[in-house]
Design a protein around this motif. Structure first.
Motif, mmCIF file in Angstrom:
data_model
loop_
_atom_site.group_PDB
_atom_site.id
_atom_site.type_symbol
_atom_site.label_atom_id
_atom_site.label_comp_id
_atom_site.label_asym_id
_atom_site.label_seq_id
_atom_site.Cartn_x
_atom_site.Cartn_y
_atom_site.Cartn_z
ATOM 1 N N LEU A 132 9.587 -5.309 -13.227
ATOM 2 C CA LEU A 132 8.248 -5.870 -13.407
ATOM 3 C C LEU A 132 7.278 -4.709 -13.611
ATOM 4 N N TYR A 133 7.609 -3.569 -13.028
ATOM 5 C CA TYR A 133 6.892 -2.310 -13.265
ATOM 6 C C TYR A 133 7.929 -1.240 -13.564
ATOM 7 N N ASP A 134 7.485 -0.175 -14.215
ATOM 8 C CA ASP A 134 8.362 0.987 -14.400
ATOM 9 C C ASP A 134 7.961 2.057 -13.403
ATOM 10 N N CYS A 139 2.960 4.506 -8.266
ATOM 11 C CA CYS A 139 1.638 4.005 -7.858
ATOM 12 C C CYS A 139 1.235 2.895 -8.822
ATOM 13 N N TYR A 140 0.569 1.869 -8.311
ATOM 14 C CA TYR A 140 0.183 0.721 -9.125
ATOM 15 C C TYR A 140 -0.803 1.163 -10.205
ATOM 16 N N PRO A 141 -0.756 0.531 -11.378
ATOM 17 C CA PRO A 141 -1.670 0.905 -12.462
ATOM 18 C C PRO A 141 -3.125 0.872 -11.980
ATOM 19 N N GLY A 142 -3.855 1.914 -12.312
ATOM 20 C CA GLY A 142 -5.269 1.979 -11.943
ATOM 21 C C GLY A 142 -5.492 2.491 -10.527
ATOM 22 N N ARG A 143 -4.409 2.739 -9.783
ATOM 23 C CA ARG A 143 -4.546 3.270 -8.417
ATOM 24 C C ARG A 143 -4.089 4.715 -8.398
ATOM 25 N N GLU A 144 -4.602 5.453 -7.413
ATOM 26 C CA GLU A 144 -4.199 6.860 -7.343
ATOM 27 C C GLU A 144 -3.167 7.117 -6.264
ATOM 28 N N GLY A 176 11.376 -2.599 7.249
ATOM 29 C CA GLY A 176 10.249 -1.668 7.359
ATOM 30 C C GLY A 176 8.996 -2.426 7.722
ATOM 31 N N ARG A 177 7.967 -1.705 8.087
ATOM 32 C CA ARG A 177 6.730 -2.363 8.500
ATOM 33 C C ARG A 177 5.990 -2.908 7.276
ATOM 34 N N ASN A 178 5.002 -3.784 7.526
ATOM 35 C CA ASN A 178 4.208 -4.339 6.420
ATOM 36 C C ASN A 178 3.555 -3.216 5.622
ATOM 37 N N GLY A 179 3.581 -3.356 4.339
ATOM 38 C CA GLY A 179 2.894 -2.384 3.482
ATOM 39 C C GLY A 179 3.674 -1.106 3.250
ATOM 40 N N SER A 180 4.962 -1.062 3.711
ATOM 41 C CA SER A 180 5.713 0.191 3.541
ATOM 42 C C SER A 180 6.320 0.323 2.141
ATOM 43 N N GLY A 181 6.220 -0.744 1.329
ATOM 44 C CA GLY A 181 6.649 -0.620 -0.067
ATOM 45 C C GLY A 181 7.947 -1.352 -0.396
ATOM 46 N N LYS A 182 8.403 -2.233 0.493
ATOM 47 C CA LYS A 182 9.689 -2.927 0.267
ATOM 48 C C LYS A 182 9.604 -3.840 -0.969
ATOM 49 N N THR A 183 8.569 -4.693 -1.005
ATOM 50 C CA THR A 183 8.456 -5.625 -2.136
ATOM 51 C C THR A 183 8.231 -4.866 -3.435
ATOM 52 N N THR A 184 7.485 -3.764 -3.332
ATOM 53 C CA THR A 184 7.248 -2.959 -4.535
ATOM 54 C C THR A 184 8.578 -2.435 -5.075
ATOM 55 N N MET A 185 9.469 -2.037 -4.154
ATOM 56 C CA MET A 185 10.790 -1.536 -4.584
ATOM 57 C C MET A 185 11.541 -2.632 -5.337
ATOM 58 N N ILE A 186 11.432 -3.874 -4.821
ATOM 59 C CA ILE A 186 12.106 -5.001 -5.485
ATOM 60 C C ILE A 186 11.509 -5.211 -6.883
ATOM 61 N N LYS A 187 10.166 -5.104 -6.979
ATOM 62 C CA LYS A 187 9.517 -5.302 -8.289
ATOM 63 C C LYS A 187 10.015 -4.251 -9.281
ATOM 64 N N LEU A 188 10.249 -3.029 -8.780
ATOM 65 C CA LEU A 188 10.750 -1.979 -9.680
ATOM 66 C C LEU A 188 12.186 -2.295 -10.101
ATOM 67 N N TYR A 203 0.082 6.838 -3.984
ATOM 68 C CA TYR A 203 1.478 6.447 -4.202
ATOM 69 C C TYR A 203 1.901 5.420 -3.159
ATOM 70 N N VAL A 204 2.524 4.345 -3.632
ATOM 71 C CA VAL A 204 3.031 3.315 -2.717
ATOM 72 C C VAL A 204 4.469 3.661 -2.333
ATOM 73 N N LEU A 205 5.173 4.336 -3.243
ATOM 74 C CA LEU A 205 6.536 4.811 -2.962
ATOM 75 C C LEU A 205 6.628 6.276 -3.393
ATOM 76 N N ILE A 217 -0.264 -8.679 -16.779
ATOM 77 C CA ILE A 217 -0.677 -9.981 -16.275
ATOM 78 C C ILE A 217 -1.467 -9.811 -14.978
ATOM 79 N N GLU A 218 -1.078 -8.796 -14.182
ATOM 80 C CA GLU A 218 -1.796 -8.559 -12.924
ATOM 81 C C GLU A 218 -3.150 -7.901 -13.174
ATOM 82 N N ASP A 219 -3.315 -7.321 -14.375
ATOM 83 C CA ASP A 219 -4.531 -6.587 -14.690
ATOM 84 C C ASP A 219 -5.717 -7.556 -14.881
#
Ligand code: ADP
Length: 615
Positions: free
Chosen positions: A420-422, A378-383, A404-416, A385-387, A115-117
């Motif tokens: 929402l992502y594998d 890493c997000y699909p299509g990106r090289e 953690g600071r902005n962009g450190s990957g906290k929300t991404t961890m929640i999405k995992l 690593y976010v975590l 859906i994000e694609d």
């Protein structure tokens, strides 16, 4: 030829979907087409028979019988066609809703990364645009298949009439005119002209189809821009404040004007091409008609047909001329429609989230132990690593904060955690089982989540909290009170039945950002899931409301395992454990005191920065 075959297969698949979505609708339309196609020919045939009977001085009874049959058959076919129309009107709305619903339902089944694609997003937009600009896609098939069938049948009936005219010969042609009308080359020329006209029509219609698709594609781009500005900004009260304060209306209206000028140029160009090709169809049709009239005229003048034959065959010729070009038109529209159908089926064929997940049912027992093992992502299509190599455990009933600071990957961890992502590498276990092995819906039933960018919808407050039409009112009210909306609920006369937003109810309320955040928290609590995840749950709350939430946090989440992301470090002190994300990995974890003791650590730096600010 390969392209043509693929187009036919797409159309056939489309017919199958139409039949599934609304079987009676398509059937009724086809019956109507048969009636409409047969009616003029039955009339012509029986009228010719009446004239012939009169000319041959047949008994009156025969004439009356034939005239009665002509009237009765006409009436029957017209009435049946009207009855099918009535069925169509009733079923059309049902089909239209089911079609739109099926697209929405399919989008929901897709994995979240899809859906994000951008590609998927464009696919959905194209289906929507196709419907808006000319009812293209499945809807075009719905209207053109019965039309094609009707005109095809008319052409077949008309060819039957023409063939019977060819087969009728004078017994012994005497005059040169008779010999000419009964010669094989007159018949051959007729067949040749019919074939040539068919080829010219097909060729011109193909050019029209290709041109239309090309232009409609360009038009769709312009429409998208138009739609974006008009629907998202100019008529939206949410963007109204910014537009008025920055006078962005001029910028937007200027863009809209340019887009509409571009669209007009595209439409003009498309119409010019359609006109040129239509002229070719008209010219070949005219030549064919001219010859057929000459042919039938000669045969009737030389006495090959009785008087009724002239009515029958000239009517048949007229029917042929109009049915043939209309059939080709319906056919070319179906062909022009196939790229939209292709896009629709490509969307339907995207793998669903369920296909990527296992079949295991949700872990029972009401508690959740989550283990994150060496997860990198890493997000699909990106090289990048976010975590990277993140490992931690959430014990049942434990309260964990993520900072953690902005962009450190906290929300991404929640999405995992929400699947929402594998993870790109590593695994996440729930009660000892990789979460990919669970049925995705069953796994998500274990989670009550409030995202930073949560959404409430234009339903009543109660329905928003219950995420369902059926609302357990007592439970919903208790959750709203826990989330801090008790006073609001007492104040608002309609309570749980208050409609959120004014989209569908003029008395609907626009709740504030903080109130909406509390309602979203109530929704997560109502779900009664064993794992509660809150991403900055108090970002929009005033300091008193925020303090209340944290004071009562244990009471609010009860014995559930809970995780929350917060930038307010003081609010993390009561947590069992704090995970500190920095540089895309888990850099520290422990209790507040343990982390502060690491003086050079990231947590101490964040704490000191905030303490100094508040000090
Ligand atoms: P945090 O919650 O710690 O502020 P996020 O997890 O939201 O950070 O984002 C971590 C990084 O991932 C950021 O650099 C962000 O730009 C990137 N990111 C977030 N979402 C996406 C996405 N859908 N596609 C690509 N990159 C993303």
């Amino acid at each position: 030829m390969k392209g043509f075959r693929e187009e036919c297969l797409l159309i056939l698949r489309g017919v199958g979907v139409l039949h599934r979505l609304s079987p009676w609708n398509l059937l009724a339309k086809c019956v109507r087409s048969v009636c409409n196609a047969a009616q003029p020919f039955v009339s012509l045939y029986l009228s010719a028979a009446v004239i012939d009977a009169l000319a041959a001085s047949a008994p009156r009874k025969t004439v009356f019988l034939l005239a009665g049959a002509a009237l009765a058959s006409n009436l029957f076919l017209v009435l049946l066609s009207k009855a099918m129309d009535t069925v169509n009107y009733r079923k059309w709305n049902q089909f239209y809703l089911r079609y739109n619903f099926s697209i929405g339902e399919r989008a929901q089944e897709l994995p979240y990364d899809r859906i994000e694609d951008v590609g998927t997003h464009l696919m959905i937009k194209n289906i929507d645009d196709a419907m808006k600009i000319g009812n293209y896609g499945l809807i075009k098939l719905h209207s053109r298949i019965p039309l094609l069938m009707e005109h095809f049948l008319r052409v077949c009936f008309a060819l039957g009439f023409i063939l019977s005219a060819i087969l009728q010969k004078a017994a012994e042609p005497q005059t040169p005119l008779q010999r000419c009308a009964n010669s094989w080359w007159a018949d051959g020329l007729l067949i040749l002209l019919i074939l040539l006209s068919a080829l010219a029509c097909m060729f011109a219609n193909k050019r029209i189809a290709l041109r239309s698709y090309d232009h409609l594609g360009r038009l769709s781009k312009s429409n998208r821009i138009f739609d974006y500005y008009l629907n998202h900004y100019l008529d939206s009260h949410r963007a109204g404040k910014d537009i008025r304060l920055y006078r962005q209306d001029r910028l937007i209206l200027d863009e809209i004007e340019q887009v509409s000028r571009r669209s007009t140029r595209i439409v003009d160009h498309m119409n010019k091409g359609i006109f040129q090709n239509s002229c070719w169809i008209l010219i070949t049709n005219f030549l064919l008609l001219f010859y057929i009239y000459l042919y039938i005229g000669l045969k009737s003048m030389t006495g090959v047909f009785p008087a009724g034959g002239i009515v029958k065959y000239s009517g048949g010729v007229l029917q042929f001329a109009s049915a043939f070009s209309e059939m080709m038109d319906a056919f070319s529209q179906l062909r022009a429609n196939t790229p939209y159908l292709r896009n629709y089926f490509q969307f339907l064929d995207l793998p669903s989230a369920g296909q990527k997940s296992g079949r295991r049912q949700a872990p029972s027992g009401g508690s959740c132990r989550i283990e994150v093992r060496h997860v990198s992502f890493c997000y699909p299509g990106r090289e990048e690593y976010v975590l990277q190599d993140v490992s931690f455990t959430l014990e049942p009933g434990e309260k964990t904060a993520i900072v953690g600071r902005n962009g450190s990957g906290k929300t991404t961890m929640i999405k995992l955690l929400c699947r929402l992502y594998d993870p790109t590498e590593g695994e996440i276990l729930c009660n000892g089982v990789d979460i990919r092995e669970y049925d995705v819906r069953a796994y998500r039933a274990l989670l009550g989540v409030v995202f930073q960018d949560f959404r409430l919808f234009s339903f009543t407050l109660g329905q928003n909290v219950a995420a369902s039409v059926e609302v357990d009112r007592e439970k919903a009210e208790a959750c709203l009170v826990k989330a801090g909306l008790g006073d609001w609920l007492r104040r608002e006369k309609r309570g749980l039945d208050t409609w959120l937003r004014k989209d569908f109810d003029e008395n609907g309320v626009e709740i504030s950002g903080g109130e909406a955040q509390k309602a979203a928290l109530a929704r997560a609590l109502y779900k009664n899931a064993p794992l509660i995840i809150l991403d900055e749950p108090t970002a929009a709350l005033d300091p008193i409301a925020e303090a209340e939430i944290y004071e009562k946090f244990s009471e609010i989440v009860g014995g559930r395992t809970s995780v929350f992301i917060s930038h307010r470090l003081s609010s993390c002190r009561f947590c069992d454990r704090i995970l500190v994300f920095a540089d895309h990995t888990l850099s520290q974890y422990g209790s507040h005191e343990e982390l502060l003791a690491e003086r050079n650590g990231c947590y101490a730096a964040l704490w000191n920065a905030q303490a100094q600010y508040y000090g």
